[in-house]
Design an enzyme around this catalytic site. Sequence first.
Site, PDB file in Angstrom:
ATOM      1  CG  HIS A 299      -2.091  -0.960   0.969  1.00 53.60           C
ATOM      2  ND1 HIS A 299      -2.187  -2.157   1.619  1.00 53.60           N
ATOM      3  CD2 HIS A 299      -3.135  -0.895   0.118  1.00 53.60           C
ATOM      4  CE1 HIS A 299      -3.255  -2.788   1.188  1.00 53.60           C
ATOM      5  NE2 HIS A 299      -3.852  -2.050   0.283  1.00 53.60           N
TER       6      HIS A 299
ATOM      7  CG  ASP B 106      -5.451  -7.628  -0.893  1.00 49.46           C
ATOM      8  OD1 ASP B 106      -4.437  -7.920  -0.244  1.00 49.46           O
ATOM      9  OD2 ASP B 106      -6.048  -6.542  -0.764  1.00 49.46           O
TER      10      ASP B 106
ATOM     11  CB  CYS C   8      -9.653  -1.468  -9.032  1.00 50.63           C
ATOM     12  SG  CYS C   8     -10.071  -2.481  -7.629  1.00 50.63           S
TER      13      CYS C   8
END
Length: 411
Positions: free
Chosen positions: A59, A325, A372
């Site tokens: 992230h 993920d 995404c």
Amino acid sequence: ILDVAGRILKILTGTGEKVKIPDKPFILAAEDLLPSDAAQLKYPEVLGIALQKGSIHSHTAILAGNKGIPAMVGLGSGLDAGADGKTAVLDGLEGLMYVDPDSETLKRMEEKKKEWERHKERVRNPQGRQKSPAGAKTVRICANVGSVEDVRAARANGAQGVGLLRSEVFYLESACAPDEESQYIFYRNALKEMEGQDVVIRTFDLGGDKQVPWLGLPREENPALGLRGIRLALARPDLLKTQLKALYRAGVDGGLRIMYPMITSVEEIHRLRALERETKHELARDGIPFAQNIPTGIMIETPAAALLSMELAREADFFSIGTNDLTQYTLASDRQSEIGDELNDTGCRAVFKLIEMTAESAHKAGIKVCICGEMAADTRFTKKFIEIGIDELSVSPGKIPELREAAETIL
Ligand code: PEP
Ligand code: MG
């Protein structure tokens, strides 16, 4: 834990929330950086980030990318404290960092930077753009954002909407749980900025590596497999309901779509629907205007969700595949670690099978599917994504022109 400890120390020693930073633009070199710190950096105050640890799917790297800050991660012991205060060049294209470069290198790299900027300008404003023939397959190109500034960058780069607004960035920047009013203003501003184009706001995906001290989450051995995303939201319905109230209120003028992260089962969606009903009932009881029917989708970012996509498609208004993920959980490969950065062929095929399965389930149920995760921006995959009928690709604002060019060449 490090984040919490660091923040407590800063408060106790009176050094406040902000790290002392040079007053001139600089490259931030560090062992590692937490997403909550990356969320607070701004370009061009910070010209670049160089980290010994980390991975391109972390992230921290993603948030830096959204802000247009060049970042290099996983540099290992090649980067040490000896670089402190020296002139440096960070070449993100080659993955090289020059510390104390000689004048020839400096000149060469300045030229390279100018060439890169000219290239970016060319793809941003292509001459005589081809129109795809009527009836041809098209793919919408949208942006991943975390702030209103990112939304502005998305528009400047020609985004056709926001495919993912990571609302937790707002939470990461807050010293306590953000209240309904401040969230309402943030969401409304983001929607206004996109002038009626779709904005998909994901409910807070905290936990895992995105920790906030004020949540006081228990220590977990494997936080990425623990109380994260929708599990945390269902464990803290008070937080989720506050967010939903702000979203429903902000959605009155249209454009808003809501999305839930880290879904693994149909039961979770049923529990969410009950919370949605409760939230709307409370708003109506208090006479507060809000949007009744906001399209609500889910992220497909666990293998469980991809495998159950047929059932989930009956419960959701749209799907968005989070390949960051999905890849880490499918390949058992920590997205925080550089080990997983290179997706090998077998890994790639495994992830693609789940993507295809998800796209097929979505289309059978008549709903749209977006990608995404960072894979969406990888132009090596654009053709394949279009072939399997992905309806939308959502990427960092800075990557839109390049992706649009790749998609237009294929279409
Ligand atoms: C993903 O997992 O691919 C995704 C888009 O969500 P995040 O990167 O915020 O976990
Ligand atoms: Mg994710």
